[in-house]
Design a protein around this motif. Structure first.
Motif, PDB file in Angstrom:
ATOM      1  N   LYS A  10      -4.290  -1.423  -6.460  1.00  0.00           N
ATOM      2  CA  LYS A  10      -4.547  -0.129  -7.088  1.00  0.00           C
ATOM      3  C   LYS A  10      -4.045  -0.149  -8.527  1.00  0.00           C
ATOM      4  N   GLY A 154      -1.784  12.071  -8.015  1.00  0.00           N
ATOM      5  CA  GLY A 154      -1.264  10.749  -7.645  1.00  0.00           C
ATOM      6  C   GLY A 154      -1.946  10.171  -6.415  1.00  0.00           C
ATOM      7  N   ASP A 157      -2.900   6.418  -4.888  1.00  0.00           N
ATOM      8  CA  ASP A 157      -1.993   5.624  -4.048  1.00  0.00           C
ATOM      9  C   ASP A 157      -2.384   5.795  -2.583  1.00  0.00           C
TER      10      ASP A 157
HETATM   11 MG    MG Z   1       0.371   7.514 -10.038  1.00  0.00          MG
END
Ligand code: MG
Ligand code: ASP
Length: 411
Positions: A10, A154, A157
């Motif tokens: 990632k 976020g 992830d």
């Molecule tokens: Mg991040």
């Protein structure tokens, strides 16, 4: 059984901030492919794209419908996957990019914070078999009624962890702009050390406490399914931090990291009647409004009155103020105080489970620095203290040193 030939990588926003960076990432991905690995790449939106989209929405609406926010925010990652695929073609490597919906990332319908229910990885597996590098847009999925959803800030992830889990990948590498997980934020503590390894539980605590290397929710999933992980930099070739189950050598260390979170505010409802039902009335109303309450303290009452203090995210404060101004009257409380200038300092380590006295040591270090503690909370593997925001950095540095975490010093 893990399939050690599949690797999920990632790359976060800063790693793909501009065309030059995207080409760098393509080179790195290509070098793994050349070693014969099957690679699935998850990418975030370019640089600060998501932030920009959020503020764009704010310019046309004070309160944008969450479904439409997801429609908007999910576009960021669609740009980066296509560009990375093109950059790989440029290197002579076949790649194919997909949105979350295309690869069957199925979520519930809670827009802007959807949970992944299932991943149908058939398409990915087919493309890997054809020898392609598969690039998947992070942070997004599709609900059972075909609505586009996003997985919370976020959330790329989470996409990476979920794909690593269903593909039984041998490794899930999170590439970011720091070299790994540190004992403290190096901007505050110049002597902070990169950890070679960290347990899922410690990483989860540190992520929730404000060390912004990984989305906390994704760590819960990684821990539950034992997804082998590594956090490392896309700007260097240094080994990063390995995230694993607990290992023996981790237990020997009392404190593995010190974190600070300055995003919370403290609310004190003063002189509440000390009788059953008062706290429940207050916190029920906050829960109904979807407000996360973190620490809570109620004082012992000597006079049939007591104070209740708690912390919430500072960004929720306007909502909280509205709710409280109503209940304060119902509760016949004398008043309410708000304090935005606080910081929560925490020490984390699984070694605390088997040692007593860590809290006492933390308090005495803060006392030596003449830092006043406003609130305390503990769990099995962490101790948090709320202090005034202006003393936060000093507190972090003192704790980091006293617990022997600095680079050059030995315990
Ligand atoms: Mg991040
Ligand atoms: N682009 C999204 C965000 O900024 C998701 C991510 O980067 O993980 O929150």
């Amino acid at each position: 059984m893990k399939n050690s030939n599949i690797i999920v990588q990632k790359y976060g926003g800063t790693s793909v901030a501009d065309p030059k960076r995207i080409k760098e990432v393509a080179k790195r991905v290509n070098s793994y492919r050349k070693k014969g690995q099957d690679i699935v790449v998850v990418v975030s939106a370019l640089g600060k794209t998501t932030d920009k989209l959020v503020s764009l929405a704010g310019e046309v609406s004070k309160n944008p419908p969450e479904r439409e926010l997801d429609m908007l925010l999910s576009t960021g990652e669609q740009v980066s996957v296509a560009l990375l695929a093109m950059a790989l073609y440029e290197l002579g490597q076949e790649a194919i990019s997909f949105t979350g919906a295309q690869v069957g990332i199925i979520t519930d319908s809670s827009h802007t914070k959807a949970k992944i229910l299932d991943v149908n990885a058939k398409k990915i597996k087919d493309e890997l078999k054809r020898g392609k590098i598969v690039i998947v847009a992070g942070f997004q999925g599709t609900s059972l009624d075909q609505e586009i959803t996003t997985l919370g800030r976020g959330g790329s992830d989470m996409t990476a962890v979920a794909l690593a889990k269903v593909l039984k990948a041998g490794m899930c590498e999170i590439f970011t702009d720091v070299k790994g997980v540190y004992t403290a934020d190096p901007r505050i503590v110049p002597h902070a050390r990169k950890l070679e390894n960290i347990s899922y539980d410690e990483m989860l605590e540190m992520a929730s406490l404000g060390a912004q290397v990984m989305q906390a929710r994704s760590m819960e999933v990684a821990s539950k399914f034992n997804v082998p992980m590594k956090v490392r930099s896309s700007f260097s070739h240094e080994e990063g931090t390995v995230i694993t189950k607990e290992a023996k050598d981790m237990e020997g260390v009392l404190v593995r990291g010190v974190t600070v979170n300055k995003t919370e505010a403290k609310v004190t409802v003063c002189d509440v009647l000390d009788k059953p039902g008062e706290a429940s009335r207050l916190f029920e109303k906050l829960a109904c409004a979807g407000i996360n309450v973190d620490m809570i303290i109620q004082n012992v009452s000597k006079t049939k009155m007591t104070d209740i203090s708690f912390t919430v995210e500072e960004k929720d404060l306007p909502k909280v103020q509205k709710i409280i101004s109503k209940i304060v009257k119902e509760m016949s409380a004398r008043g309410v105080r708000y304090d935005k200038k606080i910081a929560k300092i925490s020490v984390v380590g699984i070694g605390m489970r088997s040692h007593s006295g860590v809290a006492a040591k933390m308090f005495s270090i803060l006392a030596q620095e003449k830092i006043n503690i406003k609130m305390i909370s503990t769990s099995e593997i962490k101790i948090s203290c709320v202090v005034s925001e202006k003393e936060a950095d000093k507190a972090v540095r003192a704790l980091h040193k006293a617990f022997g975490l600095s680079r050059k010093e030995k315990k």
